[in-house]
Design a protein around this motif. Structure first.
Motif, mmCIF file in Angstrom:
data_model
loop_
_atom_site.group_PDB
_atom_site.id
_atom_site.type_symbol
_atom_site.label_atom_id
_atom_site.label_comp_id
_atom_site.label_asym_id
_atom_site.label_seq_id
_atom_site.Cartn_x
_atom_site.Cartn_y
_atom_site.Cartn_z
ATOM 1 N N ILE A 1 -46.542 10.497 13.089
ATOM 2 C CA ILE A 1 -45.700 9.385 13.519
ATOM 3 C C ILE A 1 -46.554 8.147 13.761
ATOM 4 O O ILE A 1 -46.145 7.020 13.481
ATOM 5 N N LYS B 1 -46.088 4.476 12.260
ATOM 6 C CA LYS B 1 -46.145 3.238 13.044
ATOM 7 C C LYS B 1 -47.093 2.241 12.389
ATOM 8 O O LYS B 1 -46.767 1.060 12.226
ATOM 9 N N HIS C 1 -45.612 0.571 9.468
ATOM 10 C CA HIS C 1 -44.718 -0.553 9.789
ATOM 11 C C HIS C 1 -45.529 -1.795 10.078
ATOM 12 O O HIS C 1 -45.202 -2.890 9.645
ATOM 13 N N SER D 1 -37.985 7.820 8.536
ATOM 14 C CA SER D 1 -37.817 7.359 7.179
ATOM 15 C C SER D 1 -39.173 7.022 6.587
ATOM 16 O O SER D 1 -39.840 6.125 7.061
#
Lengths: 345, 345
Positions: free
Chosen positions: B262, B266, B269, B294
């Motif tokens: 995860i 992050k 993004h 996603s």
DNA sequence: TTGTAAGCGTTATCAA
DNA sequence: TTGATAACGCTTACAA
């Protein structure tokens, strides 16, 4: 006369080895001011060498203090509680307390059982997320003078502490945000009907609608279980049969819990609609990982860590007898804008 | 002679009211076969009316059984544990046991303290996720005859139960999957170096590389803390300075924990790269919500619920004295194919 | 079937 | 500063 080591080293045995009385050992171990420094040192050393550890059952029985806090939650499965539990545990660790953790599964009966267990185990205090604000079980706590902090609900009794995240404000803020994004028909996915949180959440929702002169519609207010599956299943039903929502073309969904919101994400994958293009979704709690969903979930953040910290603070102060006044703390949740709400033009 | 109600109702008081001896009350309450049915019924009724609840400290002190299980984890913050905790709690609930929950924060010293607390509190057994498989602390458990089940690591001692999710298999399966998708340069984001899990995970990774005759590269094996932030930060560093990975153009990342995975999401993004187009990511544990990311995270599922259930089963059996043999259970994780790994063509 | 009495490992009171 | 003794609330031989 030989003194053989017993199965378990206890104060009596240490006393024998040290050539003093059990009371002297007890005083030394407890760092009692009435204890000679030299003997204390000697006794501590012996205790250490013998790998002595106290029997906390005996100690608690005698002294009426157990350095234990009970935590009774409604739903251990809800990630909402993880941060709180962690915060509680961290705080307790600092002061050498331990935590007993229970789950009531939204059942009054289990809650009652859990409270009585705590009483029986002689915990110094409890942190309780009550099944219901009016719960008779809270009365049990009060009657037995058990120090307690309610979280997650404002209890219907005066003589108890609480640390509350204001659900009414949460839903008000969320609803207002939706309205400002031009959503007029907002489906409210609430928790189970009897849940205090559901009632507060509904209130805030209605309040916001009223503020903007939007007429609420009963068909858009739904009570369902708080889980991803439940949210997903329910939404799929609606999707297939719009009569369930009185054939209203709602454009957004407000959820009492991020779990329900995630359930809608799940439904969106299965049914192939788009968030936020077909439906805007807004959650509550800001649980783990919601920011990494796609789209990132717009939600209302609940200060979960603070709930845990404050609860322990209150409890410890009252256990120490420093402060006997009941504390009523109202924490404000705040909107976290992310990507699951669309502005309607 | 009036017998006024004491602060707390106890057996003695009930005895007085019922006009029998304390032992008779004790027998009645414990449903002892040596107890007249009629008197038993009468006593139970009185106890009920007086809102009697037993003092479990006294009971435990005397009977050496507390109906309490200690759960000592390494990292309460990792969602990995919550399914296990929930499963433990559910099982314990069924048999009227309670759980004491502790967090050792990966510290040997805290682990030691926690174990001694459990001993002091007289728990009937512990479930321990050890900081280290060779931990001296496990010796403390064995020496004190504390019934225990290790989870999350195969302890380096014979005389202890464990329920292990085979990390080696997990990383082997994951690595093999990546290789089969034509990934040759796989970055391994492992946990802290001293962690047993990290060692096992590395093993499986190397084994898979070997099987496919891929030469492992030390620069691609990294040890970092298990958290989203740590994963994100570390990956951002790599992204900015490829020297950290020996300037190797890795195409995929295998993570010891979904948290790290995860973290990479992050980073993606923030930095604007695509998973799986720029980097394939594969995690481990299959924690909450990973399927809703996603792209949905491809990961290796750890049977967390079963870990909890089996652990309790073993403990209860041994507490009842039914089975004294040490149980060594090895659970196989399984790959969950989702969307974060790209097939290279 | 019931009662008496001892004891689990501590702490608290009191006297020395 | 220390020690003897009782007590916390329960269970458990043993005797009745």
């Amino acid at each position: 006369m030989s003194s053989k080591k017993p199965k378990k080293v206890n104060i009596k045995y240490i006393a024998k080895i040290a050539g003093v009385s059990p009371s002297t050992v007890s005083r030394a171990l407890r760092d009692d001011p009435n204890a000679n420094k030299e003997t204390k040192k000697r006794i501590l050393k012996i205790a250490e060498e013998l790998d002595y550890y106290p029997n906390l059952l005996a100690k608690g029985l005698r002294s009426k203090r157990t350095k234990t806090i009970g935590v009774i939650l409604n739903d251990l499965k809800n990630p909402l509680y993880y941060d709180t539990i962690k915060a509680i545990e961290d705080k307790l660790n600092e002061v050498d307390y331990t935590m007993i953790l229970c789950d009531s599964n939204y059942s009054q009966e289990m809650e009652r059982k859990n409270i009585i267990t705590m009483l029986s185990k002689g915990v110094d205090g409890v942190i309780l997320s009550p099944v219901n604000a009016k719960s008779e079980n809270i009365k049990i706590i009060i009657e037995n003078n058990l120090k307690a902090v309610c979280i997650d609900a404002v209890p219907n009794y005066k003589n108890i502490n609480y640390v509350y995240v204001n659900h009414e404000i949460a839903s008000f803020v969320a609803t207002e945000y939706l309205i400002k994004n031009k959503h007029q028909h907002i489906l409210l996915l609430n928790g189970p009907y009897q849940l205090s949180s559901s009632k507060a959440f509904l209130k805030g929702y209605l309040k916001a609608l009223k503020k903007y002169s939007i007429k609420p519609n009963r068909a858009l207010i739904k009570y369902i279980d708080l889980s991803i599956e439940s949210g997903c299943e329910f939404f799929k039903k609606i999707y297939q049969d719009r009569k369930i929502v009185g054939n209203i073309n709602f454009t957004s969904i407000l959820c009492l819990s991020d779990l329900l919101a995630i359930g809608i994400y799940k439904a969106s994958h299965e049914l192939g609609f788009s968030i936020p293009n077909n439906y805007s979704v807004i959650g509550y709690d800001n649980i783990f990982a919601t920011e990494y969903l796609s789209p990132p979930l717009t939600t209302v953040h609940a200060p979960k860590i603070r709930v845990g910290k404050y609860s322990v603070d209150i409890l410890l102060e009252q256990i120490e007898g420093k402060d006997t006044e009941f504390k009523k703390i109202d924490l404000e949740p705040r909107l976290v804008e992310r990507g699951s709400v669309k502005k309607i033009s």
